[in-house]
Design an enzyme around this catalytic site. Structure first.
Site, PDB file in Angstrom:
ATOM      1  N   LYS A  44      70.405  52.546 -40.162  1.00 49.09           N
ATOM      2  CA  LYS A  44      69.562  53.109 -41.227  1.00 49.09           C
ATOM      3  C   LYS A  44      69.633  54.646 -41.184  1.00 49.09           C
ATOM      4  CE  LYS A  44      65.455  53.897 -40.253  1.00 49.09           C
ATOM      5  NZ  LYS A  44      64.590  54.976 -39.801  1.00 49.09           N
ATOM      6  N   LYS A  90      65.769  65.760 -37.920  1.00 50.14           N
ATOM      7  CA  LYS A  90      65.874  64.442 -37.261  1.00 50.14           C
ATOM      8  C   LYS A  90      67.235  63.794 -37.567  1.00 50.14           C
ATOM      9  CE  LYS A  90      64.847  60.400 -35.451  1.00 50.14           C
ATOM     10  NZ  LYS A  90      64.738  60.111 -34.040  1.00 50.14           N
TER      11      LYS A  90
HETATM   12  P1  NAD Z   1      59.339  48.779 -35.718  1.00 50.69           P
HETATM   13  O1  NAD Z   1      60.100  47.982 -36.696  1.00 50.69           O
HETATM   14  O2  NAD Z   1      59.207  48.303 -34.301  1.00 50.69           O
HETATM   15  O3  NAD Z   1      57.846  49.024 -36.256  1.00 50.69           O
HETATM   16  C1  NAD Z   1      57.516  49.183 -37.619  1.00 50.69           C
HETATM   17  C2  NAD Z   1      56.155  48.557 -37.859  1.00 50.69           C
HETATM   18  O4  NAD Z   1      55.792  48.773 -39.228  1.00 50.69           O
HETATM   19  C3  NAD Z   1      56.151  47.026 -37.636  1.00 50.69           C
HETATM   20  O5  NAD Z   1      55.080  46.662 -36.784  1.00 50.69           O
HETATM   21  C4  NAD Z   1      55.947  46.458 -39.047  1.00 50.69           C
HETATM   22  O6  NAD Z   1      55.222  45.246 -39.063  1.00 50.69           O
HETATM   23  C5  NAD Z   1      55.188  47.585 -39.713  1.00 50.69           C
HETATM   24  N1  NAD Z   1      55.278  47.581 -41.176  1.00 50.69           N
HETATM   25  C6  NAD Z   1      56.384  47.397 -41.939  1.00 50.69           C
HETATM   26  N2  NAD Z   1      56.058  47.509 -43.249  1.00 50.69           N
HETATM   27  C7  NAD Z   1      54.715  47.766 -43.290  1.00 50.69           C
HETATM   28  C8  NAD Z   1      53.802  47.988 -44.353  1.00 50.69           C
HETATM   29  N3  NAD Z   1      54.209  47.976 -45.635  1.00 50.69           N
HETATM   30  N4  NAD Z   1      52.502  48.223 -44.039  1.00 50.69           N
HETATM   31  C9  NAD Z   1      52.096  48.243 -42.745  1.00 50.69           C
HETATM   32  N5  NAD Z   1      52.924  48.038 -41.698  1.00 50.69           N
HETATM   33  C10 NAD Z   1      54.224  47.802 -41.975  1.00 50.69           C
HETATM   34  O7  NAD Z   1      59.990  50.243 -35.742  1.00 50.69           O
HETATM   35  P2  NAD Z   1      59.880  51.393 -34.633  1.00 50.69           P
HETATM   36  O8  NAD Z   1      60.948  51.222 -33.622  1.00 50.69           O
HETATM   37  O9  NAD Z   1      58.460  51.532 -34.192  1.00 50.69           O
HETATM   38  O10 NAD Z   1      60.306  52.656 -35.517  1.00 50.69           O
HETATM   39  C11 NAD Z   1      59.454  53.197 -36.514  1.00 50.69           C
HETATM   40  C12 NAD Z   1      60.132  54.423 -37.105  1.00 50.69           C
HETATM   41  O11 NAD Z   1      60.352  55.388 -36.069  1.00 50.69           O
HETATM   42  C13 NAD Z   1      61.493  54.145 -37.742  1.00 50.69           C
HETATM   43  O12 NAD Z   1      61.658  54.946 -38.877  1.00 50.69           O
HETATM   44  C14 NAD Z   1      62.471  54.532 -36.645  1.00 50.69           C
HETATM   45  O13 NAD Z   1      63.726  54.919 -37.173  1.00 50.69           O
HETATM   46  C15 NAD Z   1      61.742  55.690 -36.002  1.00 50.69           C
HETATM   47  N6  NAD Z   1      62.072  55.904 -34.580  1.00 50.69           N
HETATM   48  C16 NAD Z   1      62.213  54.843 -33.723  1.00 50.69           C
HETATM   49  C17 NAD Z   1      62.549  55.084 -32.394  1.00 50.69           C
HETATM   50  C18 NAD Z   1      62.762  53.937 -31.408  1.00 50.69           C
HETATM   51  O14 NAD Z   1      63.315  54.189 -30.321  1.00 50.69           O
HETATM   52  N7  NAD Z   1      62.354  52.709 -31.713  1.00 50.69           N
HETATM   53  C19 NAD Z   1      62.711  56.393 -31.921  1.00 50.69           C
HETATM   54  C20 NAD Z   1      62.510  57.447 -32.804  1.00 50.69           C
HETATM   55  C21 NAD Z   1      62.197  57.203 -34.146  1.00 50.69           C
END
Ligand code: NAD
Length: 303
Positions: free
Chosen positions: A244, A176
């Protein structure tokens, strides 16, 4: 994707990606028990048929698999190893699948720790963005034991279209990070092409169409090119999350003594974007850095 799947899933982290992935698991017929620190995020999924949980351990109660989709390494460590986390009083044989993008070293360390407690852990980060999450077409790159990967596969099939076992613990995260490095540098290349094409006065929409038919074609040019041309900085994969991931790439590169000069340059440009208050904009908003360098600000947009 079958709709009559049996099995229980605990799903923790219902943000941009997680909410869509959990919804696809529900639609595939799995019983899904969800937790997020944001009550609204839980309520949204409960309205779609999920069961609400009071914390990570409660979400994973009776689950065949506990899936995490959280921002970064500290949140995953807290949910997996912290008090009330997935390691608290675990039934033996439980499977934990982390689909967030985090440090490969931390992923391997957690997998070792869980293994000692009789729990298998797979690191299975994804590529494909919110659209891929919504459509269940994510590319899933999984690291861990082959037997645990086989157990996780029916759940992956509800969320992704390209599912690969790429090696032992931490390997999914390593692949990744290579993916992210290519994405960042590719966005940078498109910014430069748009900056030069615009200065020439060429029709940028037409240029994009032409390039998509040749060897410069890419996912970024296809999916993000239109917003980069119109000056739309609004959300998608946030600049904060891209930074990040690039930080994780740089940490690994330093630890392994691998020079990555192009990654270092694009990371600096993303730092510049964040310094201008654009951390919550989509990562295509790197075009703003080029607009500033050329002193050609466009639409105000977000951020
Ligand atoms: P986001 O910030 O939208 O969602 C993260 C969620 O986790 C939030 O709803 C938050 O409230 C929750 N959270 C945080 N700490 C928590 C805890 N201790 N307990 C329970 N819930 C908790 O992020 P995202 O865009 O959904 O991305 C999530 C992961 O996937 C990241 O690592 C990101 O790098 C990866 N990712 C994102 C994308 C994208 O396009 N957004 C694509 C591929 C990978």
């Amino acid at each position: 994707m079958g709709r009559n799947n049996q099995g229980h899933v605990g799903f923790i982290g219902l943000g941009t990606m997680g909410r869509e992935m959990a919804r696809n698991l529900i639609e595939a017929g799995f019983t899904v028990r969800v937790f997020d620190v944001l009550p609204n995020a839980v309520a949204e999924l409960v309205a779609l048929g999920a069961e609400p949980a009071t914390g990570p351990a409660d979400a994973a109660r009776n689950a065949d698999v506990a899936i995490t989709m959280l921002p970064d390494t500290p949140q995953v460590e807290e949910v997996v190893l912290g008090p009330g986390g997935l390691l608290a009083d675990p039934p033996r044989g439980r499977l934990v699948v982390d689909m967030s993008t985090i440090s490969p070293v931390a992923a391997r360390r957690m997998a070792d720790e869980l293994k000692a407690a009789g729990i298998d852990m797979i690191d299975a980060p994804v590529s494909g963005g919110p659209v891929g999450a919504k459509n269940g077409t994510l590319s899933i790159m999984a690291g861990g034991d082959a037997e645990a990967f086989a157990r996780a596969t029916p759940f992956f099939e509800a969320m992704g279209a390209t599912i690969n076992h790429v090696g032992g613990p931490g390997s999914g995260q390593a692949v990744k990070l290579c993916n992210q490095l290519i994405c960042g540098i590719n966005i940078q290349a498109i910014c430069e092409a748009i900056a030069l094409g615009r200065a020439f006065g060429v029709d940028l929409d037409q240029m994009r169409g032409v390039l998509l038919g040749g060897s410069a074609a890419s996912w970024m040019l296809d999916k993000l090119g239109p917003s980069m041309i119109t000056g739309d900085a609004s959300a998608g994969f946030r600049i904060d999350l891209m930074l990040k991931d690039l930080r994780l790439v740089q940490e690994q590169a330093l630890a392994l003594s691998v020079p990555l000069p192009a990654t270092a340059l694009v990371t600096s440009q993303y730092v510049e974007a964040r310094a201008h208050g654009e951390g919550t904009n989509g990562n295509q908003a790197l075009f703003r850095v080029y607009d500033r360098m050329a002193n050609q600000p466009r639409h105000p947009g977000n951020g």
